[in-house]
Write an enzyme that holds these catalytic residues in place. Structure first.
Site, PDB file in Angstrom:
ATOM      1  N   LYS A  81       0.822  -1.216   0.000  1.00  0.00           N
ATOM      2  CA  LYS A  81       0.000   0.000   0.000  1.00  0.00           C
ATOM      3  C   LYS A  81       0.850   1.257   0.000  1.00  0.00           C
ATOM      4  O   LYS A  81       1.858   1.344   0.708  1.00  0.00           O
ATOM      5  CB  LYS A  81      -0.875   0.037   1.258  1.00  0.00           C
ATOM      6  CG  LYS A  81      -2.001  -0.994   1.290  1.00  0.00           C
ATOM      7  CD  LYS A  81      -2.853  -0.762   2.529  1.00  0.00           C
ATOM      8  CE  LYS A  81      -3.759  -1.940   2.851  1.00  0.00           C
ATOM      9  NZ  LYS A  81      -4.868  -2.115   1.923  1.00  0.00           N
ATOM     10  N   SER A 236      -7.743  -7.597   8.371  1.00  0.00           N
ATOM     11  CA  SER A 236      -7.475  -8.017   9.747  1.00  0.00           C
ATOM     12  C   SER A 236      -8.140  -9.343  10.067  1.00  0.00           C
ATOM     13  O   SER A 236      -7.782  -9.992  11.058  1.00  0.00           O
ATOM     14  CB  SER A 236      -7.988  -6.932  10.692  1.00  0.00           C
ATOM     15  OG  SER A 236      -7.686  -5.649  10.165  1.00  0.00           O
TER      16      SER A 236
END
Lengths: 294, 187
Positions: A81, A236
Site C-alpha cells: 500500500k 485483519s
C-alpha cells in the site's frame, strides 16, 4: 517486439486473481501461512488495518525491508500500500518490484485533492471505491483493479455490502439509459464520459472488482461473491482471529464454493474465535477511512 | 463444432474469459468445481490463476484424481499459465501436481509483474498470434511424447502431447480465437 506495462498486462494480473483471496500479512511467517492456505496473493503491511485504527497517528507505506522479506518468502504475487496521492511511495514500491500497488485509504492520505497518476507506472494499481463515479475516476487515473472500500479493520461487512450494492445499482441505472442521456449521467456520477459509455456496453465495471473492508468469515466472503464481486481481500480478519490457518483455508474455499450452501456449512464449522468487530456507528466521523479519497 | 461440451475448471482464476471464448467458438462451456461435474464433458481447460491456489483446492475436493483418470482415457486438457504448471511432470522448485505432460516448467520464469509483457508469437500449424504473458512460466525442457509448438526468445512457450496442450500465455485475454478453435477441434 516486447511491450511491458501495457493496460492488458496490468488488468490481466487482476483477471488471474479472480475467484481468489488476497490476505493482509505483516511477517514472512504469516505470508507462508497465507500461501499454504491457498491465498492468490498477499498484501505486505507493517500493521493490519485493525492495529492501524487502534494505534492512530499517521499511517505510511511499510518499511521496504518488511516488504522485501515477504517477497522473498512466497512465490504468489505480493501487493503493498501507498498513501493516497503519494506518488513517491508508489515509485519506491515499483522499484522494490511489488506486483500490485494499493493506493489505499487505510493509510493517511498524503494529498487532500489528487490521487496518483497511475498511467505513469508499469506496476498496476488497485483502488477503493464506494460508488460507480469513484470507481470510474480511479480507472480514469489508470487503476487496473477496483475494490469496495468497506470500513477497514472493523470485521463488520455492512459497509462493503453497501458499497457493492451502490455500484451495482448505478451500473443497472447506466445500462438502462438511452445513449443520449449518458453525458448527463457522467456529469451526475462525476465520472469520465468514455468510461460511462464502456460500462453501458459491458454491463459491468471495465476492470476486476474485489470486495474489501470488513470481511471476517467464510459466509461474509460468499455474501460478497454472490453480490457480484470478483474476489476477496481479507485484512485483519485472518491474523486477528483465533486460528488463522483454519480460517484462511475456509475463506479460500468459501470464495470458490460461494454458491454452494452445503459446502459453506461444512467449512464454517469449528473455526475458533473470529476477530472482534466494531459497530460502524461507534466510529467518529474523522476516523472513518472510507471517506478518504476524492 | 456444434454439440460439444467443454469444461473450464472454475476453482480460481480467469475461467470466465475462457468460457466466453468457447461460446464464441460455438460450443457449450460449463464451469467445473466438483469431481462429479467432470463426467459428460468433451474436454477441459485449466485456466490461468495461482497454481498453488488451484492445485490445493483441486486436491482437497478430489478433482485431481478424476482429471488424471479422464486425461489418461483420452479426454483433451489444455492448461494456460497456471494450468501449464499444473499439467507438468516436473517443476523447477515445487512438487508437481497432475504429472500428465512430459515437460519441466519453471514458475514466474520471466520475473515479477513489472516484467509481464505482450508480444507476437508464431505457432506451428496455427500461425501468428498475440501472446500475453503475465508472471508467466516457461518450459525448460520436454521429453518423450511432448512436442514443442512455439518457441519465443529461446524459451518454449507452447507444448502439445497427444490431446494435452499447454501454453505459457493467455489467448483468453485477446480477441483471437485461433488457439481455442485448435483445442475445440481436438475435443
Amino acid at each position: 517486439m516486447i511491450e511491458k506495462g501495457t493496460f492488458t498486462v496490468k488488468a490481466g494480473l487482476a483477471q488471474m486473481l479472480k475467484g481468489g483471496v488476497i490476505m493482509d500479512v505483516t511477517t514472512p511467517e504469516q505470508a507462508k501461512i497465507a500461501e499454504k492456505a491457498g491465498a492468490c496473493a498477499v498484501m505486505a503491511l507493517e500493521r493490519v488495518p485493525a492495529d492501524i485504527r487502534a494505534a492512530g497517528g499517521i499511517a505510511r507505506m511499510a518499511d521496504p525491508a518488511v516488504i522485501k522479506r515477504i517477497m522473498d518468502a512466497v512465490t504468489i504475487p505480493v501487493m503493498a500500500k501507498c498513501r493516497i496521492g503519494h506518488f513517491v511511495e508508489a515509485q519506491i514500491l515499483e522499484a522494490l518490484g511489488v506486483d500490485y500497488i494499493d493506493e489505499s485509504e487505510v493509510l493517511t492520505p498524503a494529498d487532500d485533492k489528487y490521487h496518483v497518476n497511475k498511467h505513469m507506472f508499469k506496476v498496476p494499481f488497485v483502488c477503493g471505491a464506494r460508488n460507480l463515479g469513484e470507481a470510474l475516476r480511479r480507472i480514469g487515473e489508470g487503476a487496473a483493479m477496483i475494490r469496495t472500500k468497506g470500513e477497514p479493520g472493523t470485521g463488520n461487512v455492512v459497509e462493503a455490502v453497501r458499497h457493492i450494492r451502490q455500484v451495482n445499482d448505478e451500473i443497472r441505472w447506466v445500462c438502462n439509459l438511452p445513449d443520449d442521456e449518458l453525458m448527463t449521467a457522467a456529469k451526475e456520477l462525476q465520472a469520465p464520459y468514455e468510461l460511462v459509455v464502456e460500462v453501458k456496453r459491458l454491463g459491468r465495471l471495465p476492470v476486476v472488482n474485489f470486495a474489501a473492508g470488513g470481511i471476517a468469515t467464510p459466509a461474509d466472503a460468499a455474501l460478497m461473491m454472490q453480490l457480484g464481486c470478483d474476489g476477496i481481500f481479507v485484512g485483519s480478519g485472518i491474523f486477528k482471529s483465533g486460528d488463522p490457518m483454519k480460517r484462511a483455508r475456509a475463506i479460500v474455499a468459501a470464495t470458490t464454493y460461494y454458491n454452494d450452501p452445503q459446502v459453506l456449512a461444512e467449512i464454517s464449522e469449528d473455526l475458533g474465535e473470529p476477530m472482534v468487530g466494531i459497530d460502524i456507528s461507534t466510529i467518529r466521523p474523522e476516523e472513518r477511512m472510507q471517506d478518504r479519497g476524492w | 463444432m456444434a454439440g460439444k461440451r467443454i469444461g473450464v475448471l472454475a476453482l480460481q482464476g480467469a475461467f470466465i474469459e475462457h468460457e466466453a471464448c468457447l461460446k464464441k467458438c460455438g460450443v457449450e462451456a460449463v464451469q467445473i468445481r466438483k469431481a462429479e461435474e467432470i463426467e459428460g464433458i468433451d474436454g477441459l481447460i485449466i485456466p490461468g490463476g495461482e497454481s498453488t491456489t488451484i492445485g490445493r483446492l483441486m486436491r482437497e475436493y478430489g478433482l485431481d484424481t478424476r482429471i488424471i483418470e479422464k486425461a489418461r482415457e483420452g479426454m483433451p486438457v489444455w492448461g494456460t499459465c497456471a494450468g501449464m504448471i499444473l499439467l507438468a511432470k516436473e517443476l523447477d522448485t515445487d512438487e508437481p501436481w497432475l504429472k500428465l505432460m512430459d515437460m519441466k516448467v519453471k514458475r514466474n520464469a520471466y520475473g515479477r509483474q513489472v516484467d509481464s509483457f505482450e508480444t507476437e508469437l508464431d505457432i506451428k500449424d496455427i500461425g501468428k498470434i498475440k501472446g500475453v504473458f503475465i508472471r508467466a512460466p516457461y518450459v525448460e525442457k520436454v521429453w518423450g511424447e511432448a512436442e514443442v509448438l512455439c518457441i519465443h526468445d529461446d524459451k518454449i512457450v507452447m507444448v502439445r502431447q497427444g490431446k494435452l496442450l499447454a501454453t505459457s500465455f493467455h489467448p483468453e485475454l485477446t480477441d483471437d480465437l485461433k488457439i481455442h478453435q485448435y483445442f475445440v477441434e481436438l475435443c
